[in-house]
Design an enzyme around this catalytic site. Structure first.
Site, short mmCIF file in Angstrom:
data_model
loop_
_atom_site.label_atom_id
_atom_site.label_comp_id
_atom_site.label_asym_id
_atom_site.label_seq_id
_atom_site.Cartn_x
_atom_site.Cartn_y
_atom_site.Cartn_z
CE LYS A 83 26.96 -32.31 58.28
NZ LYS A 83 25.52 -31.99 58.29
O1 G3P Z 1 23.30 -28.88 58.67
C1 G3P Z 1 22.68 -28.90 59.93
C2 G3P Z 1 21.26 -28.51 59.78
O2 G3P Z 1 20.57 -29.42 58.94
C3 G3P Z 1 20.54 -28.40 61.11
O3 G3P Z 1 19.54 -27.46 60.92
O4 G3P Z 1 17.40 -26.28 61.42
O5 G3P Z 1 17.73 -28.71 62.12
O6 G3P Z 1 18.99 -26.86 63.28
P1 G3P Z 1 18.35 -27.32 61.98
#
Ligand code: G3P
Length: 217
Positions: A83
């Site tokens: 990533k």
């Molecule tokens: O894969 C990306 C994810 O982990 C981000 O999620 O909820 O932190 O925006 P969030």
């Protein structure tokens, strides 16, 4: 549509993998912190659990160091996807690592133009963050639709990996749009099966079945 688990917590991943609905896993530095584990060790354990792509994120900001970190991460297992962030340095690293035959997941995508650049840099996956756009009153699902249209226009092979999923509706809407993959927090993934009418209907069936006095022997 493929389901990836968005977590670095082994027990949660294992529980879902046992059901047979896990096509891959995504992690990031925040999820590694939440796991309380060493990135190399926990990523190796995840790769032993799940045969599909497992995303592990570099933490450098310069392309050269990103490439070095990416090679180390890719060395953990054959199903690692490295990533990298959607920056010029990340795109340079993406071009180099994908050129070495490594899977690259370009993350922190918030615009169609960013996704276009990632596809041109040879990304295997693009990770547009739906929830974080919604959080600032923009339309995360519209971004998924825009990327889908652009990638289809030019037959890009980069897979749309919808991320920052916050609800079951995000999942079904991504499926309607045609995202290739959703990466879903364990709690949201487990909740996809729930519906009150299913519970109510099953209770009624079993109450009536008990009244028949029969057994399926
Ligand atoms: O894969 C990306 C994810 O982990 C981000 O999620 O909820 O932190 O925006 P969030």
């Amino acid at each position: 549509m493929k389901f990836f688990v968005d977590s670095a917590e082994i027990d949660l991943i294992a529980e879902l993998a046992e059901i047979g609905i896990v096509d891959g896993v995504t992690t990031n530095p925040s999820l590694i912190l939440k796991s309380g584990r060493d990135i190399i060790e926990v990523t190796r354990e995840i790769c032993d659990l799940v045969s599909g792509p497992v995303s592990a994120e570099v933490t450098a900001l310069e392309a050269g160091e990103m490439i070095e970190q990416g090679r180390r991460l890719a060395g953990i297992a054959p199903n690692i996807a490295v990533k990298v962030p959607l920056t010029w340095e990340g795109l340079k690293a993406c071009r180099a690592l994908s050129g070495e035959g490594k899977m690259v997941n370009v993350t922190l995508c918030f615009s169609a133009n960013q996704a276009l650049l990632a596809a041109k840099a040879g990304a295997a996956f693009i990770s547009p963050f739906i929830g974080r756009l919604d959080d600032i009153n923009l339309d995360g699902l519209q971004l998924i639709a825009d990327i889908r249209q652009i990638y289809d226009n030019y037959r890009f092979e980069t897979e749309v990996l919808a991320a920052s999923i916050r609800s079951a509706n995000h999942v079904s809407e991504c499926a309607k749009i045609g995202a290739d993959i959703v990466t879903v927090p364990p709690a949201v993934l487990k909740g996809l099966v729930k519906h009150p009418l299913t519970d109510r209907g099953l209770d009624a069936f079993l109450r009536d079945w008990a009244k028949t006095g029969q057994k399926i022997a």
